[in-house]
Scaffold this motif. Sequence first.
Motif, mmCIF file in Angstrom:
data_model
loop_
_atom_site.group_PDB
_atom_site.id
_atom_site.type_symbol
_atom_site.label_atom_id
_atom_site.label_comp_id
_atom_site.label_asym_id
_atom_site.label_seq_id
_atom_site.Cartn_x
_atom_site.Cartn_y
_atom_site.Cartn_z
ATOM 1 N N HIS A 101 2.288 1.931 -3.511
ATOM 2 C CA HIS A 101 1.251 2.525 -4.365
ATOM 3 C C HIS A 101 1.072 4.004 -4.037
ATOM 4 C CE1 HIS A 101 0.149 -1.166 -6.241
ATOM 5 N NE2 HIS A 101 -0.539 -1.686 -5.225
ATOM 6 N N GLU A 102 0.992 4.305 -2.762
ATOM 7 C CA GLU A 102 0.756 5.696 -2.342
ATOM 8 C C GLU A 102 1.931 6.595 -2.712
ATOM 9 O OE1 GLU A 102 -0.024 5.048 1.785
ATOM 10 O OE2 GLU A 102 -2.207 4.855 1.494
ATOM 11 N N ILE A 116 1.614 7.426 -6.372
ATOM 12 C CA ILE A 116 0.516 8.372 -6.589
ATOM 13 C C ILE A 116 0.938 9.769 -6.142
ATOM 14 C CG2 ILE A 116 -1.812 8.989 -5.857
ATOM 15 C CD1 ILE A 116 -2.376 5.928 -5.698
ATOM 16 N N LYS A 117 1.616 9.843 -5.016
ATOM 17 C CA LYS A 117 2.113 11.134 -4.529
ATOM 18 C C LYS A 117 3.104 11.738 -5.517
ATOM 19 C CE LYS A 117 4.274 13.343 -0.521
ATOM 20 N NZ LYS A 117 4.867 13.134 0.833
ATOM 21 N N ALA A 133 -5.425 2.602 -2.437
ATOM 22 C CA ALA A 133 -4.488 3.710 -2.620
ATOM 23 C C ALA A 133 -4.984 4.690 -3.678
ATOM 24 C CB ALA A 133 -3.117 3.165 -3.010
ATOM 25 N N LEU A 141 0.829 -1.206 0.000
ATOM 26 C CA LEU A 141 0.000 0.000 0.000
ATOM 27 C C LEU A 141 0.865 1.258 0.000
ATOM 28 C CD1 LEU A 141 -2.902 1.109 0.154
ATOM 29 C CD2 LEU A 141 -2.687 1.051 2.672
#
Length: 610
Positions: free
Chosen positions: A47-48, A51-52, A93, A44
């Motif tokens: 993934h985050e 994305i960030k 996420a 997780l």
Amino acid sequence: MSDLLEKLKNKVLVADGAMGTLLYSYGLDTCHEAYNLTHPEQILAIHEAYIKAGADIIQTNTYGAQRHRLTEYGYDNDIVTINQKAVDLARQAAGDKVFVLGTIGASRGRKRCPLDLEQILEETKEQVQALLSTEKLDGLLFETYYDSEELLAVLDMVRPLTNLPILTNIALHEPGITENGRPLVELMSQLVMKGADIVGLNCHFGPYHMIQSLKQVPLFAQSYLAVYPNASLLAIDAETQQYQFSSNASYFGKSAELLVAEGVRVIGGCCGTTPEHIHEVKKAVKNLKPIARKLITPTVTEEDLIKRVRQEETLVDKVKKEVTIITELDPPKTLDIAKFQEAIQALDKKDIGAITLADNSLANTRICNLSIASYLKDSIQTPLLLHLTGRDHNLIGLQSRLMGLDLLGFHNILAITGDPSTIGDFPGATSVYDVNSFKLLTLIKQLNQGQSYSGASLRQQTDFTVAAAYNPNVKNIDRTTRLIEKKIAAGADYFITQPIFDASKFEQLAKVIQPYDTPFFVGIMPITSYNNAVFLHNEVPGIQLSESFLAQLEDLKDDPIACQAFAMKSTKDLIDQALKYFKGIYLITPFMRYDLTCQLIDYIKEKQLR
């Protein structure tokens, strides 16, 4: 959530980078897909992080979540759970702002797969159904497919199972060419026709080679282009001796601009890439719009290869019907190639069958003939015929050289054993001789069948037309029939002779070869001076001059102009005799005296017009 393909109509989207690279950095180096169950917080977090960094698309941690791979780690009963959990983590996420693709990795790759194609399809279908059962995906991503047969079969199987967008990523060993020996554009076009919504490249290469590969790929009307490059090529750390990728996030971002210029609308990262790489890509493409038109740079197609082979074969066919001239020019001994280029350009204007480049003739070191042929290739029209010796190359080097010749489009070869190193300018050098001319002929013909010397498949056939050398300057030419037959049996398409200085040899040779359909190019070499004649007669193996000719040259040796005129007339007389019996003339250029060769070419052509 808006539709992925609708978004791509007007926008370049950024995908995530490597999952495995970050898991390794966390010390997790066993079954990555099982970490969906055992370390969900780490998955997780990755993934985050992406994305960030700016990712518009992320993929599930399911690259190897197929039965035969999970069985190795004892997770064969957890296939559905692992795949579904991966989708849950990615969607958690992503929320409703980022697209999620369910990832399926190829089975056939660098390592041998124990499954046949039917088993691969069964396992792929099992994984795809597990991913789709969540109903939380925005598309499917099939990546790192080296083998086109596998990818095409997988797409045929999966396309009827879902209406979600499908992205197919090909992996290449060579820029622009698939593992199956097909041009990249050909496979991509086939994938588009079979229903792939996005076609692309991933893994093995960094951005540079992917950009080069995409130069041949057009913009498809019904599909978009994607690229997930590695961070770089692999290198070995000098201290730790560990494989590593370059830390080049800024370069990666700048490369993204060039990828957009090639028509790419989805840009992510593969091995070695991190959130930092994706952040740089995001910055680079933030204000870029997808291109609507593109000029492509075509690569060699199968049709081009067929045309080229036909051209090379016509060198043999042509000499059976009409007088055909080939000339030899030795590559330079130094890096000053001005005179050599001048000679090549002059010969190129003469519209002859081929220009041959020797392979360190007489064991004297010269510029590599393949290198200089590659240097000249785009500046001349005349086909180049490259000599290849068993003296300078072991079996590894010979096959490597031949594959390189084929790849570069040099398909005319003269296969020879090669003069021993002891007679050359480096007498201490070792002569290799893993093969002689007979075995070299056989090796070349084996490559033409698509087989390595070891018997392994080359996945594509080479297209060589190969000549064999022949020395007519022997006491009893009738006894050479067995040699001719052996070379024909080994694969000789035609013969090129040593220079002939005795006019009677032409009639003798014509009688000897009368039973064979294999063409002969008879060697003619103009004499430049009396000293040149004495050297050739006494010191060069395979060359003999008549005593009367030497005596007449000696009488004229103090008058260079008269000596040259007499020598040229004698050479033309030899040509007159040769043309009574042969249509193939092989003019050997002495000491870069291309002016003499050009005169003889003109003489032969004028003679044909009479």
